[in-house]
Design a protein around this motif. Structure first.
Motif, PDB file in Angstrom:
ATOM      1  N   ASN A 210       0.623  -1.676   0.611  1.00  0.00           N
ATOM      2  CA  ASN A 210       0.129  -0.298  -0.313  1.00  0.00           C
ATOM      3  C   ASN A 210       0.658   1.313  -0.012  1.00  0.00           C
ATOM      4  O   ASN A 210       0.707   2.545   0.274  1.00  0.00           O
ATOM      5  CB  ASN A 210      -1.332  -0.693   1.415  1.00  0.00           C
ATOM      6  CG  ASN A 210      -2.244  -0.801   1.252  1.00  0.00           C
ATOM      7  OD1 ASN A 210      -2.432  -1.028   0.084  1.00  0.00           O
ATOM      8  ND2 ASN A 210      -2.381  -1.990   1.740  1.00  0.00           N
ATOM      9  N   VAL A 212       3.901   4.036  -2.410  1.00  0.00           N
ATOM     10  CA  VAL A 212       3.379   4.669  -3.486  1.00  0.00           C
ATOM     11  C   VAL A 212       3.969   3.797  -4.342  1.00  0.00           C
ATOM     12  O   VAL A 212       4.808   2.430  -4.331  1.00  0.00           O
ATOM     13  CB  VAL A 212       4.389   5.787  -3.331  1.00  0.00           C
ATOM     14  CG1 VAL A 212       4.572   6.168  -4.997  1.00  0.00           C
ATOM     15  CG2 VAL A 212       3.790   7.033  -2.216  1.00  0.00           C
ATOM     16  N   LYS A 213       2.394   3.645  -5.471  1.00  0.00           N
ATOM     17  CA  LYS A 213       2.589   2.817  -6.813  1.00  0.00           C
ATOM     18  C   LYS A 213       3.271   3.452  -8.203  1.00  0.00           C
ATOM     19  O   LYS A 213       2.382   3.976  -7.891  1.00  0.00           O
ATOM     20  CB  LYS A 213       1.450   2.255  -6.047  1.00  0.00           C
ATOM     21  CG  LYS A 213       1.652   0.851  -4.668  1.00  0.00           C
ATOM     22  CD  LYS A 213       0.238   0.401  -5.509  1.00  0.00           C
ATOM     23  CE  LYS A 213      -0.858   0.945  -4.824  1.00  0.00           C
ATOM     24  NZ  LYS A 213      -1.182   1.905  -3.232  1.00  0.00           N
ATOM     25  N   GLU A 272      -5.254   1.159  -8.741  1.00  0.00           N
ATOM     26  CA  GLU A 272      -4.759   1.383  -8.031  1.00  0.00           C
ATOM     27  C   GLU A 272      -2.976   1.660  -7.724  1.00  0.00           C
ATOM     28  O   GLU A 272      -2.246   2.403  -5.955  1.00  0.00           O
ATOM     29  CB  GLU A 272      -3.897  -0.542  -8.444  1.00  0.00           C
ATOM     30  CG  GLU A 272      -4.608  -1.455  -7.499  1.00  0.00           C
ATOM     31  CD  GLU A 272      -4.112  -2.520  -7.263  1.00  0.00           C
ATOM     32  OE1 GLU A 272      -3.498  -3.050  -6.651  1.00  0.00           O
ATOM     33  OE2 GLU A 272      -4.667  -3.850  -8.902  1.00  0.00           O
ATOM     34  N   ASP A 274      -0.702   4.767  -8.304  1.00  0.00           N
ATOM     35  CA  ASP A 274      -0.736   6.465  -7.931  1.00  0.00           C
ATOM     36  C   ASP A 274      -0.077   6.898  -9.019  1.00  0.00           C
ATOM     37  O   ASP A 274       0.103   8.446  -9.291  1.00  0.00           O
ATOM     38  CB  ASP A 274       0.601   6.613  -6.729  1.00  0.00           C
ATOM     39  CG  ASP A 274      -0.241   5.908  -5.573  1.00  0.00           C
ATOM     40  OD1 ASP A 274      -0.920   6.772  -5.429  1.00  0.00           O
ATOM     41  OD2 ASP A 274       0.430   5.137  -4.842  1.00  0.00           O
ATOM     42  N   ILE A 275       1.545   6.600  -9.693  1.00  0.00           N
ATOM     43  CA  ILE A 275       2.130   7.015 -11.148  1.00  0.00           C
ATOM     44  C   ILE A 275       2.227   5.807 -11.540  1.00  0.00           C
ATOM     45  O   ILE A 275       1.934   4.472 -11.610  1.00  0.00           O
ATOM     46  CB  ILE A 275       3.837   7.428 -10.295  1.00  0.00           C
ATOM     47  CG1 ILE A 275       3.284   8.302  -9.596  1.00  0.00           C
ATOM     48  CG2 ILE A 275       3.939   8.124 -11.649  1.00  0.00           C
ATOM     49  CD1 ILE A 275       4.579   8.974  -9.033  1.00  0.00           C
TER      50      ILE A 275
END
Length: 286
Positions: A210, A212-213, A272, A274-275
């Motif tokens: 969970n 930073v993805k 899902e 973030d970037i």
């Protein structure tokens, strides 16, 4: 777009990036009954990959070559009687590429309008991108590599110039190859996209944490600068433990498709992540 009124358009014939499905749907919604908008594809992706619908859809590769050619010729005759404008992607027309000059000549003498839309590797040689990936610093310093287009691509470009009424390209770098083309960015039906995105439930998560993805999901790792992206992300991961990086090209999956994940799984990953990192070699587009 007034030229579409009281006329008929056929989008064909191999749906690169699902543009045929998208373009025909958008134009059909906009013009309603004032124009006949149909679509034809020689190849349809499986429902597991992405659910698509066309006016005429076939799986030509499942049949012997003679049957493919015969059916293509019959449909070509049908199309000549029913459509005024033919909108093709990537040099893939109704007949085989060997007959493209004959096909375009028939359109011309019958007064049909032809639009040819190039989207990338159809006129950009992969070997050029391989060189660019390995020599990105030299490229940025102005060094010239191999020719952008191969011999067969140059032939396709010249044929299109000779016969097509309009040539469109989807990325700015393709304007270097065909300067007189019209730059037409990749189009997205935002309403349909968002509705589809909301309908996809997140199951079987590919991300494991969970934190930073960061996601990179290349259609072709060799052409998108994936090696460069992986190298930089590896450096970042060594400095920061609060980051998870997922490159779908590295997933070990037994699939015949060029895509490691389906479109549905990709949408799930978009939700899902973030970037999202697209690519770093071809250039900007949007």
């Amino acid at each position: 777009m007034s030229f579409l009124k009281k006329t008929s358009v056929l989008f064909a014939a191999v749906d690169i990036g699902w543009r045929i499905s998208m373009y025909s749907d958008i134009i059909r919604k906009q013009f309603g009954k004032s124009a006949k908008i149909d679509s034809f594809v020689k190849y349809k992706v499986s429902k597991k990959q992405y659910e698509t619908n066309y006016t005429f859809q076939y799986q030509f590769e499942n049949y012997p070559t003679v049957i493919q050619w015969t059916f293509s010729l019959l449909f070509f005759c049908y199309a000549l009687l029913n459509y005024k404008i033919f909108y093709f992607f990537s040099g893939e027309t109704i007949l085989t590429r060997k007959l493209i000059r004959f096909e375009f000549f028939i359109y011309k003498i019958l007064g049909k309008k032809v639009i040819m839309h190039f989207v990338g590797s159809d006129i950009r040689d992969p070997n050029y991108l391989y060189w660019k990936t390995k020599n990105i610093v030299h490229f940025l310093n102005g060094e010239k590599g191999p020719e952008i287009s191969s011999a067969w691509q140059k032939k396709l470009i010249q044929t299109s110039k000779n016969y097509a009424n309009h040539i469109l390209v989807s990325t700015p770098d393709l304007k270097q190859i065909i300067p007189n083309s019209i730059y037409y960015p990749v189009m997205l039906d935002v309403d349909s996209f968002l509705a589809e995105l909301k309908s996809i439930s997140i199951t079987n998560r590919l991300f494991k944490t969970n934190i930073v993805k960061i996601l990179h999901a290349p259609s072709n790792a060799n052409l998108k600068g994936t090696v460069l992206i992986d190298e930089e992300l590896e450096k970042l991961l060594q400095k920061n433990s609060d980051i998870e990086y997922l490159n779908t090209a590295n997933l070990n999956r037994d699939t015949k498709s060029s895509y490691t994940v389906s479109r549905y799984e990709l949408f799930q990953l978009y939700q899902e992540a973030d970037i999202v990192i697209d690519q770093v070699v071809i250039g900007w587009y949007g």
